[in-house]
Structure formats: C-alpha cells, structure tokens
Write a protein that holds these residues in place. Structure first.
Motif, PDB file in Angstrom:
ATOM      1  N   ALA A  28      -2.463   0.205  10.839  1.00  0.00           N
ATOM      2  CA  ALA A  28      -2.772  -1.174  10.436  1.00  0.00           C
ATOM      3  C   ALA A  28      -1.990  -1.555   9.182  1.00  0.00           C
ATOM      4  N   VAL A  29      -1.871  -0.630   8.248  1.00  0.00           N
ATOM      5  CA  VAL A  29      -1.116  -0.921   7.022  1.00  0.00           C
ATOM      6  C   VAL A  29       0.361  -1.091   7.335  1.00  0.00           C
ATOM      7  N   ARG A  30       0.909  -0.190   8.113  1.00  0.00           N
ATOM      8  CA  ARG A  30       2.339  -0.278   8.433  1.00  0.00           C
ATOM      9  C   ARG A  30       2.683  -1.536   9.216  1.00  0.00           C
ATOM     10  N   ALA A  31       1.701  -2.133   9.879  1.00  0.00           N
ATOM     11  CA  ALA A  31       1.919  -3.373  10.625  1.00  0.00           C
ATOM     12  C   ALA A  31       1.841  -4.613   9.731  1.00  0.00           C
ATOM     13  N   GLU A  32       1.412  -4.444   8.501  1.00  0.00           N
ATOM     14  CA  GLU A  32       1.295  -5.587   7.588  1.00  0.00           C
ATOM     15  C   GLU A  32       2.670  -6.172   7.275  1.00  0.00           C
ATOM     16  N   GLU A  33       2.694  -7.484   7.123  1.00  0.00           N
ATOM     17  CA  GLU A  33       3.931  -8.139   6.730  1.00  0.00           C
ATOM     18  C   GLU A  33       4.336  -7.652   5.342  1.00  0.00           C
ATOM     19  N   GLY A  34       5.557  -7.211   5.212  1.00  0.00           N
ATOM     20  CA  GLY A  34       6.069  -6.775   3.921  1.00  0.00           C
ATOM     21  C   GLY A  34       5.983  -5.280   3.665  1.00  0.00           C
ATOM     22  N   CYS A  35       5.340  -4.543   4.555  1.00  0.00           N
ATOM     23  CA  CYS A  35       5.257  -3.092   4.378  1.00  0.00           C
ATOM     24  C   CYS A  35       6.552  -2.452   4.857  1.00  0.00           C
ATOM     25  N   ALA A  37       7.269   1.024   3.736  1.00  0.00           N
ATOM     26  CA  ALA A  37       6.926   2.447   3.860  1.00  0.00           C
ATOM     27  C   ALA A  37       5.516   2.669   3.342  1.00  0.00           C
ATOM     28  N   TYR A  38       4.819   3.617   3.977  1.00  0.00           N
ATOM     29  CA  TYR A  38       3.437   3.948   3.598  1.00  0.00           C
ATOM     30  C   TYR A  38       3.163   5.347   4.103  1.00  0.00           C
ATOM     31  N   GLU A  39       3.186   6.337   3.190  1.00  0.00           N
ATOM     32  CA  GLU A  39       3.068   7.736   3.603  1.00  0.00           C
ATOM     33  C   GLU A  39       2.282   8.536   2.572  1.00  0.00           C
ATOM     34  N   ALA A  40       1.335   9.329   3.041  1.00  0.00           N
ATOM     35  CA  ALA A  40       0.583  10.229   2.167  1.00  0.00           C
ATOM     36  C   ALA A  40       1.309  11.559   2.066  1.00  0.00           C
ATOM     37  N   VAL A  41       1.349  12.108   0.847  1.00  0.00           N
ATOM     38  CA  VAL A  41       1.978  13.398   0.605  1.00  0.00           C
ATOM     39  C   VAL A  41       1.055  14.253  -0.266  1.00  0.00           C
ATOM     40  N   VAL A  42       1.166  15.568  -0.092  1.00  0.00           N
ATOM     41  CA  VAL A  42       0.395  16.531  -0.878  1.00  0.00           C
ATOM     42  C   VAL A  42       1.359  17.548  -1.483  1.00  0.00           C
ATOM     43  N   ASP A  43       0.853  18.331  -2.426  1.00  0.00           N
ATOM     44  CA  ASP A  43       1.668  19.377  -3.041  1.00  0.00           C
ATOM     45  C   ASP A  43       2.204  20.333  -1.989  1.00  0.00           C
ATOM     46  N   ILE A  44       3.429  20.768  -2.177  1.00  0.00           N
ATOM     47  CA  ILE A  44       4.015  21.780  -1.316  1.00  0.00           C
ATOM     48  C   ILE A  44       3.269  23.099  -1.555  1.00  0.00           C
ATOM     49  N   VAL A  60      -0.984  11.785  -2.837  1.00  0.00           N
ATOM     50  CA  VAL A  60      -0.289  10.592  -3.310  1.00  0.00           C
ATOM     51  C   VAL A  60       0.148   9.788  -2.096  1.00  0.00           C
ATOM     52  N   VAL A  61      -0.095   8.490  -2.146  1.00  0.00           N
ATOM     53  CA  VAL A  61       0.426   7.599  -1.117  1.00  0.00           C
ATOM     54  C   VAL A  61       1.671   6.936  -1.708  1.00  0.00           C
ATOM     55  N   VAL A  62       2.802   7.172  -1.064  1.00  0.00           N
ATOM     56  CA  VAL A  62       4.078   6.613  -1.486  1.00  0.00           C
ATOM     57  C   VAL A  62       4.321   5.372  -0.641  1.00  0.00           C
ATOM     58  N   GLU A  63       4.423   4.235  -1.316  1.00  0.00           N
ATOM     59  CA  GLU A  63       4.519   2.952  -0.613  1.00  0.00           C
ATOM     60  C   GLU A  63       5.744   2.172  -1.076  1.00  0.00           C
ATOM     61  N   LYS A  64       6.258   1.331  -0.180  1.00  0.00           N
ATOM     62  CA  LYS A  64       7.301   0.361  -0.525  1.00  0.00           C
ATOM     63  C   LYS A  64       6.914  -0.959   0.122  1.00  0.00           C
ATOM     64  N   TRP A  65       7.019  -2.030  -0.653  1.00  0.00           N
ATOM     65  CA  TRP A  65       6.675  -3.376  -0.190  1.00  0.00           C
ATOM     66  C   TRP A  65       7.821  -4.318  -0.531  1.00  0.00           C
ATOM     67  N   THR A  66       7.972  -5.350   0.278  1.00  0.00           N
ATOM     68  CA  THR A  66       9.067  -6.296   0.051  1.00  0.00           C
ATOM     69  C   THR A  66       8.866  -7.128  -1.203  1.00  0.00           C
ATOM     70  N   SER A  67       7.609  -7.341  -1.606  1.00  0.00           N
ATOM     71  CA  SER A  67       7.338  -8.203  -2.760  1.00  0.00           C
ATOM     72  C   SER A  67       5.962  -7.905  -3.342  1.00  0.00           C
ATOM     73  N   MET A  68       5.725  -8.406  -4.520  1.00  0.00           N
ATOM     74  CA  MET A  68       4.409  -8.279  -5.141  1.00  0.00           C
ATOM     75  C   MET A  68       3.366  -9.047  -4.329  1.00  0.00           C
ATOM     76  N   ALA A  69       3.759 -10.165  -3.751  1.00  0.00           N
ATOM     77  CA  ALA A  69       2.831 -10.946  -2.927  1.00  0.00           C
ATOM     78  C   ALA A  69       2.371 -10.139  -1.708  1.00  0.00           C
TER      79      ALA A  69
END
Length: 102
Positions: A28-35, A37-44, A60-69
């Motif tokens: 659902a998050v990855r389908a959002e407009e402007g998403c 990248a959205y990925e959870a990571v843990v310690d190696i 940690v959830v590493v995210e990238k969005w097109t804008s603050m909006a």
C-alpha cells in the motif's frame, strides 16, 4: 527528492511483530503517489568489529519520496494510521529523520 530514515525500536522481543505488520502494509505504501523507495533493513548478522549496530530490537525503514508533500500525505494515509494502531503496543520508540541531498 526527500530521503527518510525511520528508526523503529521495538519493545524487547517484539521486532518481528512490528515487521510482520510492516510487511502487510508495504504494498500500500509503495503504491502511494510520490513513493520512490520503501524498504526495512536490519543489522547484518556478521558485522566486523568497529561498525555500529542498531541492535536486535530495532530496524530502519529507508524511504525516498518525490517531495515533502508526498511524504506528508503518506504520514496521514489511512493505511498508515491503521499500521500505527497495530504496532503501538509493540513499539518502544521511533525517530524519523527527514533528509535532502547535500
């Protein structure tokens, strides 16, 4: 582009419960407009000495969005509110770092 590092700390032994809810919500998050990248990571598991670790109760959830909006819309999306309700009893803390390219 907006970068986000969401550091989630679970109550002891509850990280897998939160990650289960995260995984159920990720499409659902990855389908959002402007998403972007959205990925959870843990310690190696086998990190060399000298490297910092978040620990067994954190991820940690590493995210990238097109804008603050787009990020702000994500924060109030119905599926995010539902996710927050599902994990609140398992969560000890969270720190959301919002960053931009240097």
């Amino acid at each position: 582009m907006i970068h986000v590092l969401a550091i989630i700390t679970a109550k002891p032994g509850m990280r897998d419960r939160i990650l289960e809810a995260y995984r159920a919500n990720v499409d659902a998050v990855r389908a959002e407009e402007g998403c972007i990248a959205y990925e959870a990571v843990v310690d190696i598991q086998s990190v060399a000495p000298g490297f910092a670790q978040f620990g067994p109760d954190s991820f940690v959830v590493v995210e990238k969005w097109t804008s603050m909006a787009a990020l702000q819309a994500h924060a109030v999306a119905p599926h995010m509110k539902a996710y927050a309700g599902k994990v609140k009893d398992f969560t000890a803390g969270r720190a959301i770092h919002v960053l931009e390219p240097a």
